[in-house]
Design a protein around this motif. Sequence first.
Motif, short mmCIF file in Angstrom:
data_model
loop_
_atom_site.label_atom_id
_atom_site.label_comp_id
_atom_site.label_asym_id
_atom_site.label_seq_id
_atom_site.Cartn_x
_atom_site.Cartn_y
_atom_site.Cartn_z
N TYR A 34 0.83 -1.20 0.00
CA TYR A 34 0.00 0.00 0.00
C TYR A 34 0.87 1.26 0.00
O TYR A 34 0.68 2.16 -0.80
N LYS A 38 0.92 3.87 -3.06
CA LYS A 38 0.43 5.22 -2.81
C LYS A 38 1.53 6.26 -3.02
O LYS A 38 1.28 7.32 -3.61
N TRP A 56 -5.18 2.35 -12.46
CA TRP A 56 -5.23 1.06 -11.77
C TRP A 56 -4.71 1.19 -10.34
O TRP A 56 -5.27 0.59 -9.42
N GLU A 59 -7.14 3.07 -8.11
CA GLU A 59 -8.24 2.17 -7.77
C GLU A 59 -7.81 1.20 -6.66
O GLU A 59 -8.56 0.96 -5.71
N LYS A 60 -6.61 0.65 -6.76
CA LYS A 60 -6.12 -0.28 -5.74
C LYS A 60 -5.94 0.42 -4.39
O LYS A 60 -6.31 -0.14 -3.35
N SER A 62 -7.53 3.03 -3.31
CA SER A 62 -8.87 3.30 -2.78
C SER A 62 -9.47 2.04 -2.16
O SER A 62 -10.05 2.09 -1.06
N ALA A 63 -9.33 0.91 -2.85
CA ALA A 63 -9.86 -0.35 -2.32
C ALA A 63 -9.15 -0.74 -1.02
O ALA A 63 -9.78 -1.21 -0.07
N MET A 64 -7.82 -0.53 -0.98
CA MET A 64 -7.08 -0.85 0.24
C MET A 64 -7.48 0.07 1.39
O MET A 64 -7.62 -0.39 2.53
N ASP A 65 -7.69 1.36 1.10
CA ASP A 65 -8.17 2.30 2.13
C ASP A 65 -9.47 1.81 2.73
O ASP A 65 -9.64 1.79 3.95
N ASP A 66 -10.41 1.41 1.86
CA ASP A 66 -11.71 0.94 2.33
C ASP A 66 -11.57 -0.32 3.17
O ASP A 66 -12.20 -0.46 4.23
N TRP A 67 -10.74 -1.26 2.71
CA TRP A 67 -10.56 -2.51 3.43
C TRP A 67 -9.92 -2.27 4.79
O TRP A 67 -10.37 -2.81 5.81
N SER A 70 -12.42 -0.85 7.18
CA SER A 70 -13.40 -1.82 7.65
C SER A 70 -12.79 -2.77 8.68
O SER A 70 -13.43 -3.14 9.66
#
Length: 88
Positions: A34, A38, A56, A59-60, A62-67, A70
Amino acid sequence: MAADAIREVLARRKAAAGMRALLLAGCDLLADEYDNIKTSITMPDGSLSTDPLDAWAVEKVSAMDDWIASVKATLYPTTPEAEGGSDD
């Protein structure tokens, strides 16, 4: 019957501890990747790149931030109820 209930509680706690350990290990594994991704797409002003070739990676990240958010919310709840407190 009480012994069965105790065994059930202990089994659930063991399962929860195992899941927590897996999530923490996943966070640790993702952290280096990450940071590298970043850093590679962060512009001098702190914003993320808008270059289509970097889409790409944006997008990755952003997905890692969300994960990560959570997992943190699951592992470290901030409500009094989740921390064992109550409104009573």
